[in-house]
Write a protein that holds these residues in place. Structure first.
Motif, short mmCIF file in Angstrom:
data_model
loop_
_atom_site.label_atom_id
_atom_site.label_comp_id
_atom_site.label_asym_id
_atom_site.label_seq_id
_atom_site.Cartn_x
_atom_site.Cartn_y
_atom_site.Cartn_z
N THR A 1 0.87 -1.17 0.00
CA THR A 1 0.00 0.00 0.00
C THR A 1 0.90 1.22 0.00
O THR A 1 1.68 1.41 0.93
CB THR A 1 -0.91 0.01 1.24
N THR B 1 -2.34 -7.17 0.56
CA THR B 1 -1.49 -5.99 0.59
C THR B 1 -0.70 -5.94 1.88
O THR B 1 -1.12 -6.52 2.89
CB THR B 1 -2.30 -4.69 0.39
N GLY C 1 1.61 -3.08 4.31
CA GLY C 1 1.98 -1.68 4.51
C GLY C 1 2.76 -1.51 5.79
O GLY C 1 2.72 -2.36 6.68
N LYS D 1 -5.02 0.41 3.72
CA LYS D 1 -4.87 -0.87 3.04
C LYS D 1 -6.17 -1.33 2.38
O LYS D 1 -6.15 -1.97 1.33
CB LYS D 1 -4.37 -1.95 4.00
N MET E 1 -4.53 -8.53 4.73
CA MET E 1 -3.72 -7.36 5.05
C MET E 1 -2.62 -7.77 6.01
O MET E 1 -2.88 -8.49 6.98
CB MET E 1 -4.56 -6.28 5.73
#
Length: 187
Positions: free
Chosen positions: A69, A103, A105, A112, A155
């Motif tokens: 992200t 994703t 981050g 996200k 995530m």
């Protein structure tokens, strides 16, 4: 043996994981998704967007896409992959395939969800069947499953730390379980 013949003879589930990873964190997550899928009996090809194998994507049963992200959005590299798929979109080549997204981050949030939503919309444009993350959160510590409480996709968080120590074990275990789950949808 043709693709159709191998499907008729009961060939294993074929999964492709397409990802962009600038620092290695997202690649590490992709490897853990692949590990789970292989444990569930799938044939897996994990490929960075810089080395996309279009033919493998075309014959796969499941396509998982992921990227970091950045600034609350996809990376430019994953977006270029998406745009390069336009001939497949027009031909409906991927219609009916299972799709999922992930994703990573640095921050706990970092928007996200916006990235997962963008990957989801891309899959819907292709007529793919979206599979979310079905696991109930077990807590919020770095060792817990689905600690980000996301159900649309996977995530993970790298906390802007070295790829050797992040994402944390709970996030990586969630990735392994996600890979297993996605394969189970085709068995």
């Amino acid at each position: 043996m043709s693709v159709i013949e191998s499907a008729v003879l009961g060939a294993s589930v074929k999964m492709c994981i397409v990802y962009h990873s600038a620092y290695g964190h997202t690649e590490k997550v992709a490897q853990h998704i692949a590990e789970g899928a292989k444990l569930a009996g799938a044939e897996v090809i994990a490929m960075p967007v810089s080395a996309v194998q279009w033919e493998a994507l075309d014959v796969s049963d499941i396509i998982i896409m992921g990227c970091p992200t950045y600034m609350g959005s996809l990376t430019a590299e994953l977006k270029l992959f998406m745009e390069a798929s336009s001939k497949r979109w027009l031909a409906r080549t991927w219609q009916g395939k299972i799709a999922a997204g992930f994703t990573n981050g640095g921050g706990l949030s970092g928007d996200k969800l916006a990235v997962i939503q963008q990957i989801n919309l891309f899959a819907m444009q292709h007529g793919m069947l979206w599979a979310g993350l079905p696991f109930m959160p077990t807590g919020r510590s770095p060792s817990d499953i689905n600690r980000m409480s996301c159900f649309l996709g996977l995530m993970t968080q790298s906390d802007n730390a070295s790829v050797e120590v992040t994402p944390p074990e709970g996030d990586l275990e969630t990735a392994v379980q996600f890979g297993k789950y996605l394969v189970s949808l085709k068995q």
